[in-house]
Design an enzyme around this catalytic site. Structure first.
Site, mmCIF file in Angstrom:
data_model
loop_
_atom_site.group_PDB
_atom_site.id
_atom_site.type_symbol
_atom_site.label_atom_id
_atom_site.label_comp_id
_atom_site.label_asym_id
_atom_site.label_seq_id
_atom_site.Cartn_x
_atom_site.Cartn_y
_atom_site.Cartn_z
ATOM 1 N N ARG A 65 0.429 13.889 7.391
ATOM 2 C CA ARG A 65 1.131 14.149 8.641
ATOM 3 C C ARG A 65 2.609 14.517 8.435
ATOM 4 O O ARG A 65 3.244 15.070 9.312
ATOM 5 C CB ARG A 65 1.005 12.930 9.571
ATOM 6 C CG ARG A 65 -0.393 12.798 10.164
ATOM 7 C CD ARG A 65 -0.607 11.440 10.804
ATOM 8 N NE ARG A 65 -0.901 10.410 9.822
ATOM 9 C CZ ARG A 65 -1.149 9.129 10.128
ATOM 10 N NH1 ARG A 65 -1.106 8.733 11.382
ATOM 11 N NH2 ARG A 65 -1.425 8.252 9.178
ATOM 12 N N LEU A 101 0.842 -1.203 0.000
ATOM 13 C CA LEU A 101 0.000 0.000 0.000
ATOM 14 C C LEU A 101 0.876 1.251 0.000
ATOM 15 O O LEU A 101 1.669 1.470 0.912
ATOM 16 C CB LEU A 101 -0.915 0.016 1.223
ATOM 17 C CG LEU A 101 -1.802 -1.219 1.424
ATOM 18 C CD1 LEU A 101 -2.847 -0.943 2.496
ATOM 19 C CD2 LEU A 101 -2.475 -1.648 0.127
ATOM 20 N N ALA A 145 51.633 28.751 -3.168
ATOM 21 C CA ALA A 145 50.577 29.072 -2.202
ATOM 22 C C ALA A 145 49.843 30.337 -2.645
ATOM 23 O O ALA A 145 50.463 31.292 -3.098
ATOM 24 C CB ALA A 145 51.194 29.271 -0.823
ATOM 25 N N ASP A 192 5.069 2.583 4.017
ATOM 26 C CA ASP A 192 5.682 3.496 4.999
ATOM 27 C C ASP A 192 6.308 2.733 6.163
ATOM 28 O O ASP A 192 6.545 3.297 7.223
ATOM 29 C CB ASP A 192 4.656 4.524 5.499
ATOM 30 C CG ASP A 192 3.565 3.926 6.383
ATOM 31 O OD1 ASP A 192 3.492 2.695 6.506
ATOM 32 O OD2 ASP A 192 2.796 4.715 6.963
ATOM 33 N N ASN A 248 4.942 8.192 9.757
ATOM 34 C CA ASN A 248 3.839 9.107 9.470
ATOM 35 C C ASN A 248 4.267 10.567 9.558
ATOM 36 O O ASN A 248 3.658 11.431 8.955
ATOM 37 C CB ASN A 248 2.680 8.882 10.443
ATOM 38 C CG ASN A 248 2.100 7.480 10.312
ATOM 39 O OD1 ASN A 248 1.989 6.946 9.207
ATOM 40 N ND2 ASN A 248 1.763 6.863 11.425
HETATM 41 C C1 UD1 Z 1 -2.070 1.764 9.889
HETATM 42 C C2 UD1 Z 1 -3.033 0.742 10.530
HETATM 43 C C3 UD1 Z 1 -2.688 0.634 12.024
HETATM 44 C C4 UD1 Z 1 -1.244 0.224 12.194
HETATM 45 C C5 UD1 Z 1 -0.312 1.200 11.448
HETATM 46 C C6 UD1 Z 1 1.093 0.629 11.417
HETATM 47 C C7 UD1 Z 1 -5.165 0.823 9.304
HETATM 48 C C8 UD1 Z 1 -6.546 1.315 9.304
HETATM 49 N N1 UD1 Z 1 -4.404 1.174 10.341
HETATM 50 O O1 UD1 Z 1 -2.354 3.028 10.456
HETATM 51 O O2 UD1 Z 1 -3.524 -0.337 12.633
HETATM 52 O O3 UD1 Z 1 -0.910 0.197 13.568
HETATM 53 O O4 UD1 Z 1 -0.730 1.365 10.082
HETATM 54 O O5 UD1 Z 1 2.001 1.519 10.829
HETATM 55 O O6 UD1 Z 1 -4.759 0.128 8.398
HETATM 56 N N2 UD1 Z 1 -2.798 3.871 2.224
HETATM 57 C C9 UD1 Z 1 -3.313 3.665 0.978
HETATM 58 N N3 UD1 Z 1 -4.580 4.091 0.718
HETATM 59 C C10 UD1 Z 1 -5.353 4.708 1.652
HETATM 60 C C11 UD1 Z 1 -4.817 4.910 2.931
HETATM 61 C C12 UD1 Z 1 -3.535 4.467 3.193
HETATM 62 O O7 UD1 Z 1 -2.649 3.106 0.107
HETATM 63 O O8 UD1 Z 1 -6.501 5.072 1.314
HETATM 64 C C13 UD1 Z 1 -1.422 3.397 2.505
HETATM 65 C C14 UD1 Z 1 -0.466 4.492 2.942
HETATM 66 O O9 UD1 Z 1 0.221 5.015 1.820
HETATM 67 C C15 UD1 Z 1 0.466 3.786 3.899
HETATM 68 C C16 UD1 Z 1 -0.370 2.639 4.435
HETATM 69 O O10 UD1 Z 1 -1.479 2.482 3.570
HETATM 70 O O11 UD1 Z 1 1.597 3.270 3.225
HETATM 71 C C17 UD1 Z 1 -0.869 2.874 5.859
HETATM 72 O O12 UD1 Z 1 -1.657 4.046 5.888
HETATM 73 P P1 UD1 Z 1 -1.536 5.098 7.064
HETATM 74 O O13 UD1 Z 1 -2.491 6.197 6.800
HETATM 75 O O14 UD1 Z 1 -0.131 5.474 7.282
HETATM 76 O O15 UD1 Z 1 -2.081 4.224 8.290
HETATM 77 P P2 UD1 Z 1 -1.799 4.413 9.851
HETATM 78 O O16 UD1 Z 1 -2.660 5.482 10.367
HETATM 79 O O17 UD1 Z 1 -0.352 4.525 10.083
HETATM 80 CA CA CA Z 2 1.412 4.636 8.727
#
Ligand code: UD1
Ligand code: CA
Length: 416
Positions: free
Chosen positions: A17, A10, A391, A104, A229
């Site tokens: 953030r 993902l 120099a 991430d 994040n």
């Molecule tokens: C997420 C988890 C959380 C976990 C944490 C670990 C969920 C709902 N929560 O939270 O339980 O403890 O990661 O780091 O999954 N992304 C997409 N599409 C979207 C949203 C996000 O591709 O619509 C991708 C982001 O680019 C990222 C990853 O998914 O690489 C995680 O998304 P992020 O928003 O960072 O989730 P957290 O709030 O960190």
């Molecule tokens: Ca994250």
């Protein structure tokens, strides 16, 4: 281990953030986009299929994907469950394990993921989470367990009550799913939470309630779980990655006097018995030979090549330049767009004036040349074999071999 594996990474999220115009997954750790570390790890698993979910500034992110990867685009960034759903059409006909990774979370190590996959496959689990116990779990989803201590749900920080917030076991985001069970669970995810997003984490409770086998494997090195994040987390991850990289060099025969103040970009080549002194920064695309000494307080930038036995001392900046074997530059210098031969001596305070305000020009310092302290070499210019500059010279014309020049501008003084 027999397995039929597909990986979904993902990487669609915005940098909300991070407060950045650059997509989060392209922010670098040790000079390399964080997503590339995840892609490297995936390659070692040899999956049947690798799907990367893109969204925010997808054209930019696409450039670092390399070959053998299918990119799909998530239209509206409405949560991690929706992101995984976007990948499903590309998994049509696939039967087996789907490993979900987050772009991430670049500190994850292949041994950990292999262990997770092995557990998942050998125990025939429907969803296996990688979890970790954090002293400060804030920001992560918390793992809820039932009376028998089985994983039954994940609650996100924003939706957690005080009791749940006190739970130290967190979701790293890395989950192995049985493909069919995942597809069925995703259909049932609803955005009924504080963020109004489709959470992938909700599939756990959905699967648990429908009688699927849900389990977890715990991380040993908690650093691996670090999800980036914010910029503060980015810098923390950077220092973990830096120390891993430094450790690898040390194991390979490079002395690093103070790893904590030494920053070496991923992919740098450093030869045996070279010593890197403190407060040294080595950027991308640098090769260093054997038996060299670099630093303290040295900045080697892109395109630097140091041959064997070179001595590069304190307060030296080098960029797009090659330094020949046994050449010495020991005290405060700038060397840019320059080729330096072997056995040359670059005196203290030498500056290559490579930029005329519009263009950059090349300089050549030939074998055995002796560049006097405080010389300025105004490029394009060359210093011949065994020639010497006095120099304080400002060298504006080519210096023939075996001659001595001096002055401002430098003039012929005598033959050597
Ligand atoms: C997420 C988890 C959380 C976990 C944490 C670990 C969920 C709902 N929560 O939270 O339980 O403890 O990661 O780091 O999954 N992304 C997409 N599409 C979207 C949203 C996000 O591709 O619509 C991708 C982001 O680019 C990222 C990853 O998914 O690489 C995680 O998304 P992020 O928003 O960072 O989730 P957290 O709030 O960190
Ligand atoms: Ca994250």
């Amino acid at each position: 281990m027999k397995k039929n594996l597909a990986v979904v990474i993902l990487a669609a999220g915005k940098s909300t953030r991070m407060k950045s115009e650059t997509p989060k997954v392209l922010h670098p750790l040790c000079g390399r986009p964080m997503l590339e570390y995840v892609l490297d790890l995936v390659k070692t698993l040899r999956p049947k299929k690798t799907i990367v979910v893109l969204g925010y500034k997808q054209q930019e992110v696409r450039k670092c994907l390399g070959t053998g990867v299918t990119a799909v685009v998530q239209k509206s960034l409405c949560g991690t469950a929706d992101a995984v759903k976007t990948a499903l059409p590309a998994l049509k006909g696939f039967k087996g394990t789907v490993l979900v990774l987050y772009g991430d979370t670049p500190l994850l190590q292949k041994e950990t993921v292999s262990k997770l996959l092995k557990y998942h496959v050998e125990n025939n689990v429907d969803a296996t989470l990688l979890t970790g116990n954090l002293k400060k779990p804030a920001g992560y989803g918390r793992i809820l367990r039932d009376k028998l201590a089985n994983v039954c749900a994940i609650v996100e920080e924003k939706d957690a009550d005080d009791f749940e917030k006190a739970i130290k076991e967190v979701n790293t985001g890395i989950i192995c799913f049985n493909n069919d069970k995942l597809a069925a669970a995703l259909k049932q995810v609803r955005p009924d939470n504080r963020k109004k997003e489709y959470y992938l984490t909700d599939t756990i409770n959905i699967m648990y309630k429908s009688g699927c086998l849900v389990d977890a494997v715990k991380l040993i090195d908690i650093n691996e779980a670090l999800g980036i994040n914010t910029r503060a987390e980015l810098s923390k991850a950077n220092s973990v990655m830096c120390s891993r990289i430094n450790e690898r060099y040390m194991l390979d025969g490079v002395s690093i006097v103070d790893p904590a103040s030494t920053f070496i970009a991923w992919g740098t080549k450093i030869g045996l018995d070279t010593t890197i002194y403190p407060f040294t920064v080595i950027e991308n695309d640098v090769n260093i030979g054997k038996h060299c000494a670099v630093g303290p307080f040295c900045h080697l930038r892109e395109g630097t090549r140091l041959a064997d036995d070179t001595l590069i001392g304190n307060f030296i900046e080098i960029t797009r330049s090659s330094i020949g074997p046994k050449t010495i530059a020991k005290h405060f210098s700038y060397i840019g767009d320059t080729h330096v031969g072997k056995l040359a001596n670059i005196g203290a305070g030498t500056v290559v004036a490579n930029f005329d305000g519009i263009n950059k020009h090349r300089t050549k310092i030939s074998d055995g040349a002796l560049i006097g302290s405080d010389t300025i070499l105004v490029a394009p210019v060359s210093v011949g074999k065994n020639a010497t500059t006095g120099a304080g010279s400002v060298v504006t014309k080519n210096v023939p071999a075996k001659t001595i020049v001096a002055g401002v501008p430098a003039r012929f003084l005598r033959k050597k």
